[in-house]
Design a protein around this motif. Sequence first.
Motif, short mmCIF file in Angstrom:
data_model
loop_
_atom_site.label_atom_id
_atom_site.label_comp_id
_atom_site.label_asym_id
_atom_site.label_seq_id
_atom_site.Cartn_x
_atom_site.Cartn_y
_atom_site.Cartn_z
N GLU A 145 0.84 -1.20 0.00
CA GLU A 145 0.00 0.00 0.00
C GLU A 145 0.87 1.25 0.00
N ALA A 146 1.92 1.25 0.82
CA ALA A 146 2.84 2.39 0.87
C ALA A 146 3.60 2.52 -0.44
N MET A 147 3.97 1.40 -1.04
CA MET A 147 4.69 1.41 -2.31
C MET A 147 3.81 1.97 -3.44
N LEU A 148 2.53 1.64 -3.40
CA LEU A 148 1.60 2.12 -4.42
C LEU A 148 1.35 3.62 -4.28
N GLY A 149 1.17 4.10 -3.04
CA GLY A 149 0.89 5.51 -2.82
C GLY A 149 -0.37 5.95 -3.54
N ASP A 150 -0.27 7.09 -4.21
CA ASP A 150 -1.44 7.61 -4.93
C ASP A 150 -1.39 7.32 -6.42
N LYS A 151 -0.51 6.40 -6.83
CA LYS A 151 -0.40 6.07 -8.25
C LYS A 151 -1.62 5.27 -8.71
N ASP A 152 -1.94 5.37 -9.99
CA ASP A 152 -3.05 4.61 -10.56
C ASP A 152 -2.74 3.12 -10.61
N TRP A 153 -1.49 2.80 -10.95
CA TRP A 153 -1.03 1.42 -11.07
C TRP A 153 0.27 1.29 -10.30
N LEU A 154 0.77 0.08 -10.14
CA LEU A 154 1.95 -0.13 -9.29
C LEU A 154 3.17 0.64 -9.75
N LEU A 155 3.28 0.87 -11.06
CA LEU A 155 4.45 1.59 -11.58
C LEU A 155 4.12 2.98 -12.08
N GLY A 156 2.88 3.42 -11.98
CA GLY A 156 2.59 4.77 -12.47
C GLY A 156 1.21 4.90 -13.06
N ASP A 157 1.15 5.49 -14.27
CA ASP A 157 -0.14 5.83 -14.85
C ASP A 157 -0.68 4.81 -15.84
N ARG A 158 -0.02 3.65 -15.97
CA ARG A 158 -0.52 2.60 -16.85
C ARG A 158 -0.11 1.24 -16.31
N VAL A 179 -7.08 -10.59 6.37
CA VAL A 179 -7.04 -9.15 6.13
C VAL A 179 -8.29 -8.75 5.35
N ASP A 180 -8.66 -7.50 5.52
CA ASP A 180 -9.75 -6.91 4.74
C ASP A 180 -9.11 -5.90 3.81
N ARG A 181 -9.15 -6.18 2.50
CA ARG A 181 -8.47 -5.29 1.56
C ARG A 181 -9.01 -3.87 1.61
N ARG A 182 -10.22 -3.70 2.11
CA ARG A 182 -10.78 -2.35 2.21
C ARG A 182 -10.02 -1.49 3.21
N ASP A 183 -9.20 -2.13 4.07
CA ASP A 183 -8.35 -1.37 4.99
C ASP A 183 -7.15 -0.77 4.26
N TYR A 184 -6.97 -1.16 3.00
CA TYR A 184 -5.87 -0.65 2.17
C TYR A 184 -6.50 -0.07 0.91
N PRO A 185 -6.98 1.16 0.99
CA PRO A 185 -7.81 1.72 -0.10
C PRO A 185 -7.11 1.75 -1.46
N GLY A 186 -5.80 1.96 -1.45
CA GLY A 186 -5.08 1.98 -2.72
C GLY A 186 -5.09 0.61 -3.38
N LEU A 187 -4.82 -0.42 -2.60
CA LEU A 187 -4.83 -1.78 -3.13
C LEU A 187 -6.23 -2.22 -3.53
#
Length: 235
Positions: A145-158, A179-187
């Motif tokens: 989740e921290a690695m993803l941040g606010d990016k659209d995809w894992l590596l960026g915008d695509r 785990v409940d994935r909803r606790d990690y909104p980015g993922l």
Amino acid sequence: MVQTLMYGVPSGCSFGSIVALEWLGEPYRLCRIEMPADVQSEAYRRINPVGETPTLLTGTGERISESMAILHHLGARGIGKGLSFAQGTPEFDRFNRVLAFLNTSFFTAFGPLWYVFEHGLEGPEKDALRAYGAAKVTKAHADLEAMLGDKDWLLGDRPTFADAYFAGIARWTKYHDVVDRRDYPGLQRLFGKLEADPAVRFAHAIERGEPATSTGGFRGEVTLGEVLRQQALAA
């Protein structure tokens, strides 16, 4: 010879390689390997001595096993589509880092939980392994989740092949309610986008044995016996 991916069901990590092949758009075939019955058989071990999926038989007859190796092999031909990056560039290093994290920390976090699931453990041994697995899966989700941040995809915008691999592993939470994935909104957002992708829907249908509509280069399924006969003829 058309490249052939040998994928494991149910819910193998090879799911990501099916998605990757769809995104790449090159001709390919699929070979269904039931787990654990077929994957540990003498017949399949003639293809992959380790007895694991996935295995990719390339168009020249080479055998490539391990998801990360297969995704890098396919990625070398997907650079022009933004699915991977040229080795030696900063973009490739970031891609390789994320893919390696998924292949090690994220994938292996589920290991203790799968052991409990597959071996029917009870009592203190089950409790200990389940607690250990839950802690590992929780940490892996928080780190990604921290690695993803606010990016659209894992590596960026695509999307890249890292996202394809994530799609196949992230769904394992349905087997292990830790785990409940909803606790990690980015993922959760990323998983939702992937589930709506035509290639991901295709891979789900293939695994379930349902009619599947390819938007890539799918050329049908072959049996393990057919693969072995083809390998014998090519020898």
